[in-house]
Design a protein around this motif. Structure first.
Motif, PDB file in Angstrom:
ATOM      1  N   ASP A 165    -116.573  43.285   9.864  1.00 47.17           N
ATOM      2  CA  ASP A 165    -116.435  44.547  10.601  1.00 47.17           C
ATOM      3  C   ASP A 165    -115.376  44.466  11.699  1.00 47.17           C
ATOM      4  O   ASP A 165    -115.121  45.453  12.397  1.00 47.17           O
ATOM      5  N   VAL A 189    -107.239  48.646   7.531  1.00 50.62           N
ATOM      6  CA  VAL A 189    -108.599  48.878   8.021  1.00 50.62           C
ATOM      7  C   VAL A 189    -108.850  48.059   9.278  1.00 50.62           C
ATOM      8  O   VAL A 189    -109.442  48.542  10.257  1.00 50.62           O
ATOM      9  N   SER A 193    -109.689  49.762  12.795  1.00 51.56           N
ATOM     10  CA  SER A 193    -111.084  49.617  13.234  1.00 51.56           C
ATOM     11  C   SER A 193    -111.183  49.531  14.759  1.00 51.56           C
ATOM     12  O   SER A 193    -112.210  49.892  15.345  1.00 51.56           O
ATOM     13  N   ALA A 196    -111.344  53.066  15.654  1.00 54.18           N
ATOM     14  CA  ALA A 196    -112.582  53.669  15.158  1.00 54.18           C
ATOM     15  C   ALA A 196    -113.778  53.312  16.035  1.00 54.18           C
ATOM     16  O   ALA A 196    -114.692  54.122  16.222  1.00 54.18           O
ATOM     17  N   ARG A 197    -113.802  52.104  16.605  1.00 54.34           N
ATOM     18  CA  ARG A 197    -114.929  51.691  17.445  1.00 54.34           C
ATOM     19  C   ARG A 197    -115.002  52.496  18.738  1.00 54.34           C
ATOM     20  O   ARG A 197    -116.033  52.515  19.403  1.00 54.34           O
ATOM     21  N   PHE A 211    -114.225  54.833   7.207  1.00 51.80           N
ATOM     22  CA  PHE A 211    -114.999  54.694   8.450  1.00 51.80           C
ATOM     23  C   PHE A 211    -116.224  55.607   8.480  1.00 51.80           C
ATOM     24  O   PHE A 211    -117.220  55.288   9.131  1.00 51.80           O
ATOM     25  N   GLN A 214    -119.212  53.687   7.552  1.00 48.79           N
ATOM     26  CA  GLN A 214    -119.648  52.559   8.373  1.00 48.79           C
ATOM     27  C   GLN A 214    -120.796  53.007   9.292  1.00 48.79           C
ATOM     28  O   GLN A 214    -120.681  54.040   9.971  1.00 48.79           O
ATOM     29  N   TYR A 217    -119.963  53.717  13.064  1.00 44.72           N
ATOM     30  CA  TYR A 217    -118.890  54.678  13.400  1.00 44.72           C
ATOM     31  C   TYR A 217    -119.469  55.967  13.967  1.00 44.72           C
ATOM     32  O   TYR A 217    -120.324  56.614  13.370  1.00 44.72           O
TER      33      TYR A 217
END
Length: 256
Positions: A165, A189, A193, A196-197, A211, A214, A217
């Motif tokens: 991750d 990715v 990421s 995205a976090r 995402f 996930q 997310y």
């Protein structure tokens, strides 16, 4: 044949479509190379229109075919009289005398029989035809290719599961050792990421689909509304490092 290579071993110029063979034919005169290049030209309109036209080019080149010697009837008659006078001693038929006369006429005068010339020209054209019909050169016929080329489906972008991750990108610097062996999909990715976090959405449908699947997310911001100061200095450095690595290795999947 002159290059000592099969057609499949010879390359084709990507700009002109012409066969690259002259490097292997170093002992061939420039004029003969010019004639051969015209005979195997990419476009039909640039080739010889007939066997006679090619024969004339061969005869008028810098190294022409041996010219014929003017016909000398007195030499033939003299030779014939000698043969006929010895006919009874040699027990030759009239047909054999005539054949012997023709053979020696060509030998002495250096004249190639018409059948030999025609056969040579046909042989040259046959070689050119086989060359053009070889597997490497069938694509030189655009009208055939257009009707037989299969229609391939458009490639589809599919979301692939990634076990890692990449949460550690917020706690330590990334290195080449972390990135080596990854494909463009995983690197894209991995880099995104980080955003995205912090709840960023993505314009790219493939990234957004990944995402969305996930569990961690939680999208909050559109790409335009995402505040740049949300990322830590370490995260910014990691984003830049992965970006530079992708440029260096030419590994991207979702584009820039």
């Amino acid at each position: 044949l002159l290059s000592g290579k099969s057609p499949q071993e010879l390359e084709t110029d990507s700009h002109t479509g012409e066969i690259v063979w002259e490097y292997y034919g170093r002992n061939i005169s420039p004029s003969l190379k010019t004639i051969i290049n015209k005979a195997i030209a990419y476009h039909p309109r640039e080739r010889y229109s007939s066997a006679l036209e090619m024969l004339k080019a061969l005869q008028t080149s810098a190294t022409p075919l041996p010219p014929t010697v003017p016909f000398q009837p007195e030499a033939i008659n003299s030779h014939l009289s000698t043969v006929v006078s010895n006919k009874s001693a040699q027990n030759l038929s009239q047909e054999q005398v005539t054949k012997y006369q023709e053979e020696n006429k060509h030998k002495k005068l250096g004249i190639l029989p018409q059948s030999t010339i025609i056969g040579s020209v046909i042989g040259i054209l046959t070689i050119c035809g086989l060359w053009l019909l070889s597997p490497k050169n069938v694509t030189r016929q655009p009208e055939i290719e257009a009707t037989t080329k299969p229609v391939l489906p458009e490639p589809q972008l599919t979301v692939k599961p990634i076990v890692n991750d990449f949460s550690w990108l917020s706690s330590r610097r990334v290195t080449d050792a972390d990135l080596n062996g990854m494909d463009g999909y995983t690197l894209d990715v991995m880099r995104n990421s980080i955003f995205a976090r912090h709840g960023r959405r993505f314009k790219n449908p493939g990234l957004q689909e990944y995402f969305d699947k996930q569990p961690w997310y939680n999208p909050k911001y559109s790409p335009e509304e995402f505040p740049p100061n949300v990322l830590s200095e370490l995260e910014k450095l990691n984003v830049e490092y992965i970006w530079e690595y992708q440029d260096r290795t030419n590994k991207r999947f979702f584009g820039r």
